[in-house]
Write a protein that holds these residues in place. Structure first.
Motif, PDB file in Angstrom:
ATOM      1  N   UNK A   1       7.629  -9.008   1.212  1.00 29.45           N
ATOM      2  CA  UNK A   1       6.849  -7.626   0.559  1.00 29.45           C
ATOM      3  C   UNK A   1       5.585  -7.892   1.673  1.00 29.45           C
ATOM      4  N   UNK A   2       4.789  -6.983   1.937  1.00 28.65           N
ATOM      5  CA  UNK A   2       3.552  -7.354   3.034  1.00 28.65           C
ATOM      6  C   UNK A   2       2.400  -7.071   1.693  1.00 28.65           C
ATOM      7  N   UNK A   3       1.165  -8.674   0.855  1.00 24.07           N
ATOM      8  CA  UNK A   3       0.554  -8.231  -0.159  1.00 24.07           C
ATOM      9  C   UNK A   3      -0.366  -7.668   0.029  1.00 24.07           C
ATOM     10  N   UNK A   4      -0.628  -7.184  -1.377  1.00 19.29           N
ATOM     11  CA  UNK A   4      -2.223  -7.142  -0.645  1.00 19.29           C
ATOM     12  C   UNK A   4      -3.055  -7.784  -1.878  1.00 19.29           C
ATOM     13  N   UNK A   5      -4.441  -8.374  -1.381  1.00 19.73           N
ATOM     14  CA  UNK A   5      -5.264  -9.565  -2.093  1.00 19.73           C
ATOM     15  C   UNK A   5      -5.707  -9.147  -3.125  1.00 19.73           C
ATOM     16  N   UNK A   6      -5.887  -7.618  -3.323  1.00 19.35           N
ATOM     17  CA  UNK A   6      -6.452  -7.332  -4.775  1.00 19.35           C
ATOM     18  C   UNK A   6      -5.081  -7.065  -5.942  1.00 19.35           C
ATOM     19  N   UNK A   7      -4.050  -7.146  -5.520  1.00 16.96           N
ATOM     20  CA  UNK A   7      -2.237  -7.366  -6.435  1.00 16.96           C
ATOM     21  C   UNK A   7      -2.871  -8.709  -6.586  1.00 16.96           C
ATOM     22  N   UNK A   8      -3.123  -9.429  -5.932  1.00 19.05           N
ATOM     23  CA  UNK A   8      -2.848 -11.452  -6.925  1.00 19.05           C
ATOM     24  C   UNK A   8      -3.940 -11.103  -8.044  1.00 19.05           C
TER      25      UNK A   8
ATOM     26  N   UNK B   1       1.133  -1.007   0.021  1.00 22.20           N
ATOM     27  CA  UNK B   1       0.275   0.339  -0.644  1.00 22.20           C
ATOM     28  C   UNK B   1       1.040   0.828   0.130  1.00 22.20           C
ATOM     29  N   UNK B   2       2.220   1.202   0.135  1.00 26.11           N
ATOM     30  CA  UNK B   2       3.154   2.259   0.465  1.00 26.11           C
ATOM     31  C   UNK B   2       3.226   2.320  -1.306  1.00 26.11           C
ATOM     32  N   UNK B   3       3.190   1.546  -2.122  1.00 24.95           N
ATOM     33  CA  UNK B   3       2.883   2.283  -3.499  1.00 24.95           C
ATOM     34  C   UNK B   3       1.824   1.844  -4.581  1.00 24.95           C
ATOM     35  N   UNK B   4       0.840   1.992  -3.890  1.00 22.77           N
ATOM     36  CA  UNK B   4      -0.364   1.753  -4.497  1.00 22.77           C
ATOM     37  C   UNK B   4      -0.619   1.334  -6.228  1.00 22.77           C
ATOM     38  N   UNK B   5       0.744   1.743  -7.107  1.00 20.74           N
ATOM     39  CA  UNK B   5       0.542   1.974  -8.122  1.00 20.74           C
ATOM     40  C   UNK B   5       1.246   1.559  -8.875  1.00 20.74           C
ATOM     41  N   UNK B   6       2.222   0.281  -8.323  1.00 19.23           N
ATOM     42  CA  UNK B   6       2.940  -0.683  -8.454  1.00 19.23           C
ATOM     43  C   UNK B   6       2.313  -2.101  -8.671  1.00 19.23           C
TER      44      UNK B   6
END
Length: 287
Positions: free
Chosen positions: A38-45, A16-21
């Motif tokens: 890296x802490x992963x967010x669900x939506x990036x999967x 979430x620190x670099x949400x554009x990536x």
């Protein structure tokens, strides 16, 4: 390539620190700049299988402290609640495939039309108990994150460190605490809570700072050292507890850091923590 010096073996950057990536871009950027996790967010999967994502992350030499977050379970409608439980089982499986140590629990606040926060908290406790056998089978801890009480009505009714620790103590194995200085620094019992939890029950420790003034209480967080939180105190305390788990830089910043180049944000995130990455060897410490 710009690598920040220092031993960042315990330091991760939350996506979430670099949400554009994208996930692949974040993995490459963080690894090139010297972060080790890296802490992963669900939506990036979306569009990538969790197992494939896990291989991508491991091949870059990174670890995964957490998958963010649970689907909200604080739903009064039985069918919606059951669907949320099923979704969270899928997210636990995804966390397992990623190699994530925990799934961060953000359960939602009050159900629609509800005013009884006690009932909401009881519903969350029941939902966590229902998910716990699946979490244990997946080898992924349910990471209870106390959120600042400003979020009690909408995002999470788990708002104090003590409340979350009480739930962890009741549920036992397969649970732990996700401690975030932004959410907890105000709590008079935060330091005592960390001591009571002990190193073994702290799953990951989130880093950012509370700005004065704060222009948006959700998405205007500062880099380490920019605000009023005595982060050095908490790092010293964690060292005293022999905490050897991850530190996770997590910056929600729609008004500043999200508007910048993501590589710059990554570099500065690490630079702000660089003096504190090896506290036992240095006089100044940070957490």
């Amino acid at each position: 390539m710009s690598i920040v010096p220092g031993d960042f073996s315990r330091f991760a950057i939350n996506q979430i620190t670099t949400p554009s990536l994208s996930l692949a871009e974040a993995v490459d950027t963080y690894a090139r700049h010297g972060a080790r996790g890296i802490g992963v967010w669900n939506q990036y999967l979306d569009g990538i299988a969790p197992a494939a994502a896990g291989r991508l992350i491991r091949d870059a030499g990174l670890f995964v402290p957490c998958l963010c977050t649970t689907a909200w379970v604080n739903l009064a409608d039985p069918l919606a609640h059951a669907a949320a439980i099923d979704e969270n089982r899928r997210r636990l499986d995804a966390a397992h495939d990623l190699g994530a140590a925990c799934l961060v629990v953000v359960p939602g606040g009050l159900a629609t039309g509800e005013k009884d926060i006690g009932a909401a908290r009881s519903r969350v406790a029941d939902a966590l108990a229902e998910l716990l056998p699946h979490a244990r089978a997946a080898g992924v801890a349910l990471g209870l994150e106390p959120l600042h009480p400003m979020f009690a009505a909408d995002r999470s009714c788990l708002n104090t460190f003590r409340h979350c620790l009480d739930l962890v103590e009741v549920m036992g194995a397969g649970t732990g605490i996700v401690a975030d200085v932004y959410h907890c620094w105000w709590d008079p019992d935060f330091a005592a809570g960390l001591k009571a939890a002990g190193a073994a029950r702290i799953l990951t420790f989130h880093l950012c700072d509370w700005l004065v003034p704060t222009r948006d209480v959700y998405q205007d967080r500062g880099m380490v050292g920019e605000g009023v939180i005595d982060i050095a105190f908490y790092r010293r305390l964690l060292d005293e507890l022999a905490y050897d788990g991850p530190f996770e830089i997590e910056i929600f910043s729609k008004l500043d850091w999200w508007t910048r180049d993501a590589a710059e944000t990554t570099r500065i995130s690490l630079e702000r923590c660089e003096p504190f990455v090896a506290p036992r060897a240095q006089a100044a410490v940070c957490g």
